[in-house]
Design an enzyme around this catalytic site. Structure first.
Site, short mmCIF file in Angstrom:
data_model
loop_
_atom_site.label_atom_id
_atom_site.label_comp_id
_atom_site.label_asym_id
_atom_site.label_seq_id
_atom_site.Cartn_x
_atom_site.Cartn_y
_atom_site.Cartn_z
N ASN A 69 0.85 -1.20 0.00
CA ASN A 69 0.00 0.00 0.00
C ASN A 69 0.89 1.25 0.00
O ASN A 69 2.11 1.15 -0.04
CB ASN A 69 -0.94 -0.02 1.21
CG ASN A 69 -0.16 -0.10 2.51
OD1 ASN A 69 0.60 0.80 2.85
ND2 ASN A 69 -0.31 -1.21 3.23
N PRO B 11 -3.70 -11.94 10.24
CA PRO B 11 -4.16 -11.68 11.60
C PRO B 11 -4.31 -10.18 11.83
O PRO B 11 -3.59 -9.38 11.21
CB PRO B 11 -3.03 -12.24 12.47
CG PRO B 11 -1.86 -12.39 11.57
CD PRO B 11 -2.36 -12.53 10.17
N ASP B 12 -5.23 -9.80 12.71
CA ASP B 12 -5.33 -8.39 13.12
C ASP B 12 -4.34 -8.21 14.27
O ASP B 12 -4.60 -8.66 15.40
CB ASP B 12 -6.77 -8.07 13.55
CG ASP B 12 -6.94 -6.59 13.84
OD1 ASP B 12 -5.98 -5.96 14.34
OD2 ASP B 12 -8.04 -6.07 13.57
N ILE B 13 -3.23 -7.55 13.97
CA ILE B 13 -2.14 -7.47 14.96
C ILE B 13 -2.52 -6.58 16.13
O ILE B 13 -2.28 -6.92 17.29
CB ILE B 13 -0.85 -7.01 14.26
CG1 ILE B 13 -0.47 -8.07 13.22
CG2 ILE B 13 0.29 -6.81 15.25
CD1 ILE B 13 0.25 -7.57 12.04
N PHE C 165 -4.07 3.60 14.61
CA PHE C 165 -4.45 4.58 13.59
C PHE C 165 -5.62 4.01 12.80
O PHE C 165 -5.77 2.79 12.70
CB PHE C 165 -3.26 4.85 12.65
CG PHE C 165 -2.36 5.93 13.17
CD1 PHE C 165 -1.53 5.69 14.25
CD2 PHE C 165 -2.34 7.19 12.58
CE1 PHE C 165 -0.70 6.68 14.75
CE2 PHE C 165 -1.52 8.20 13.07
CZ PHE C 165 -0.69 7.94 14.15
N1 CTP Z 1 -3.94 -3.19 11.97
C1 CTP Z 1 -3.31 -4.34 12.43
N2 CTP Z 1 -3.44 -5.50 11.74
C2 CTP Z 1 -4.18 -5.57 10.64
C3 CTP Z 1 -4.83 -4.41 10.16
C4 CTP Z 1 -4.68 -3.23 10.86
O1 CTP Z 1 -2.64 -4.27 13.43
N3 CTP Z 1 -4.30 -6.73 9.99
C5 CTP Z 1 -3.81 -1.95 12.78
C6 CTP Z 1 -3.19 -0.79 12.07
O2 CTP Z 1 -1.79 -0.70 12.33
C7 CTP Z 1 -3.93 0.40 12.69
C8 CTP Z 1 -5.30 -0.17 13.05
O3 CTP Z 1 -5.12 -1.58 13.13
O4 CTP Z 1 -3.33 0.84 13.90
C9 CTP Z 1 -6.39 0.15 12.07
O5 CTP Z 1 -5.99 -0.18 10.76
P1 CTP Z 1 -7.01 -0.09 9.54
O6 CTP Z 1 -6.34 -0.63 8.32
O7 CTP Z 1 -7.56 1.31 9.49
O8 CTP Z 1 -8.20 -1.02 10.05
P2 CTP Z 1 -8.66 -2.48 9.78
O9 CTP Z 1 -8.87 -3.10 11.10
O10 CTP Z 1 -7.75 -3.17 8.83
O11 CTP Z 1 -10.08 -2.24 9.13
P3 CTP Z 1 -10.48 -1.85 7.62
O12 CTP Z 1 -9.30 -2.14 6.74
O13 CTP Z 1 -11.65 -2.70 7.36
O14 CTP Z 1 -10.85 -0.39 7.66
#
Ligand code: CTP
Length: 406
Positions: free
Chosen positions: A210, A306-308, A325
């Site tokens: 990205n 994974p959502d970190i 963020f």
């Molecule tokens: N983040 C993370 N792991 C992921 C996606 C996001 O840790 N797989 C963290 C980012 O570093 C940021 C926050 O979660 O601090 C929000 O990221 P964002 O991309 O805006 O949100 P998402 O949870 O991915 O939701 P979406 O893409 O559906 O808006």
């Protein structure tokens, strides 16, 4: 603004701008600072030591009659005394000596020995300032944390036009005040920051990624460092130079980031996740370059990463502050508030990336800082300024929650 109790050592090197440094001394004295002037032998050809002695009300150190034994005592005393070491004007010669660690006169010896922050105000002919050697020396000094102001552009004493003129005394004094007042309110804190974009490999030469440049994460890292924190940056792909004075852990993919965060989180007080993490990765990574098959479509199958931030939130320890963020294009505050709760964050910094001057790759940002208690609007400003506001609000949150050792 006053500088009562501050001791400033001012090094004056040999350039026509040396006369302007007299003005710096009087302004600093006026603000209440103690000023101690060291002049190089060449500087004394331009301005009399008596001028600086009268204005500073302190003896002026010169090399004119000094023996090496005298240097040894005097340079250690001044090096230790300084709250800030300023060199104005700074010639190409002193910058080169500082870079190489040469100590062959009072000024170069003292500046080498000091632990105080250093500010240089270069002044020289344009050709000398733009010479590769000077550029390289200045780059190295900046990397070591030396502050710089100027040089300005304009008509130079040698008749050339271009960059090389020493900044005006009032600008130099303003910079001195800024450096001396940088608050150390994060001293003793460990801050972990994620920055940049993850890359999700497709094959050995291709990946999904990205637009994140790393600028916001690095601005936070520099601000936290300047405020005294011990900073670690877990860093994906970035398009700007790495910050100095922080520990860097380089990662490529979201899975690497997860591993790094699981290892690092427990030992940090404040965790700020500014990295743009890919939500999906290719299901399979080809071991060799994927070949084009003319006329055929390629369908990529992606699996969820994974959502970190959520994983970090689930493991949140007592006394930790977690900040995320949210880059949004619509329903900015509602979406961000949902993320705040889902990821167990203390604060989320919401950006509407469709606004001019906000989001990826820009040097500025516009944000809303969202906590459980409400929203604070942060108007268009530099990423560095926003970084300091975010840190201010983190400290306020920590004070309210009575985090240990705050
Ligand atoms: N983040 C993370 N792991 C992921 C996606 C996001 O840790 N797989 C963290 C980012 O570093 C940021 C926050 O979660 O601090 C929000 O990221 P964002 O991309 O805006 O949100 P998402 O949870 O991915 O939701 P979406 O893409 O559906 O808006």
């Amino acid at each position: 603004m006053n500088l009562n109790g501050k001791e400033i050592v001012l090094g004056v090197t040999g350039g026509i701008a040396a006369y302007k440094s007299a003005e710096i001394v009087s302004r600093l004295r006026h603000l209440g600072a103690g000023v101690h002037v060291i002049m190089t032998r060449n500087a004394t050809e331009f301005v009399s030591p008596l001028t600086f002695q009268t204005l500073s009300a302190n003896p002026v150190v010169t090399d004119t009659f000094a023996s090496p034994e005298y240097w040894n005592v005097e340079h250690v005393a001044l090096a230790k005394l300084a709250d800030l070491f300023v060199i104005a004007p700074a010639t190409a010669n002193i910058l080169a000596k500082m870079t190489a660690g040469i100590a062959d006169d009072m000024l170069s010896t003292t500046v080498l020995a000091t632990r105080a922050p250093i500010l240089v105000a270069p002044a020289m002919n344009t050709g000398m300032w733009t010479a590769k050697a000077t550029r390289e020396n200045m780059r190295i000094l900046t990397e070591r944390g030396v502050h710089r102001i100027g040089p300005d552009s304009g008509m130079l004493a040698c008749g050339d036009e271009g960059a090389g003129r020493m900044s005006e005394p009032d600008e130099i004094v303003r910079e001195i005040i800024r450096i001396l007042h940088i608050s150390r309110d994060l001293a003793g804190k460990r801050v972990l920051i994620t920055a940049g974009a993850t890359r999700e490999r497709l094959d050995p030469v291709r990946f999904l990624t990205n637009d994140s440049s790393g600028k916001m994460g690095f601005a936070l890292a520099e601000a936290a460092r300047d405020r005294g924190a011990e900073v670690t940056v877990v860093c994906g792909n970035v398009s700007v130079p790495l910050p100095n004075g922080v520990r860097i852990i380089a990662i490529e993919s979201a899975l690497d980031l997860l591993d790094a965060m699981m290892a690092e989180c427990p030992s940090n007080d404040i965790i700020i996740q500014a990295a743009a993490v890919a939500d999906y990765r290719p299901e399979k990574v080809a071991e060799t370059k994927i070949k084009k098959k003319s006329g055929e479509q390629i369908i990529l199958k992606l699996v969820e990463n994974p959502d970190i931030a959520k994983a970090v939130g689930e493991r949140k320890a007592a006394g930790q502050t977690l900040v995320g963020f949210a880059a949004e294009t619509d329903h900015v505050n509602e979406n961000a508030q949902q993320k705040l709760r889902k990821k167990n964050l203390d604060m989320i910094v919401a950006n509407d990336v469709t606004q001019k001057g906000a989001g990826f790759n820009s040097d500025t940002n516009i944000a809303t800082l969202i906590t459980a208690e409400g929203c604070i609007e942060e108007p268009l400003q530099s990423k560095r300024k926003l970084a300091d506001s975010i840190l201010d609000h983190i400290l306020m949150l920590r004070q309210k929650s009575g985090s240990p050792s705050d």
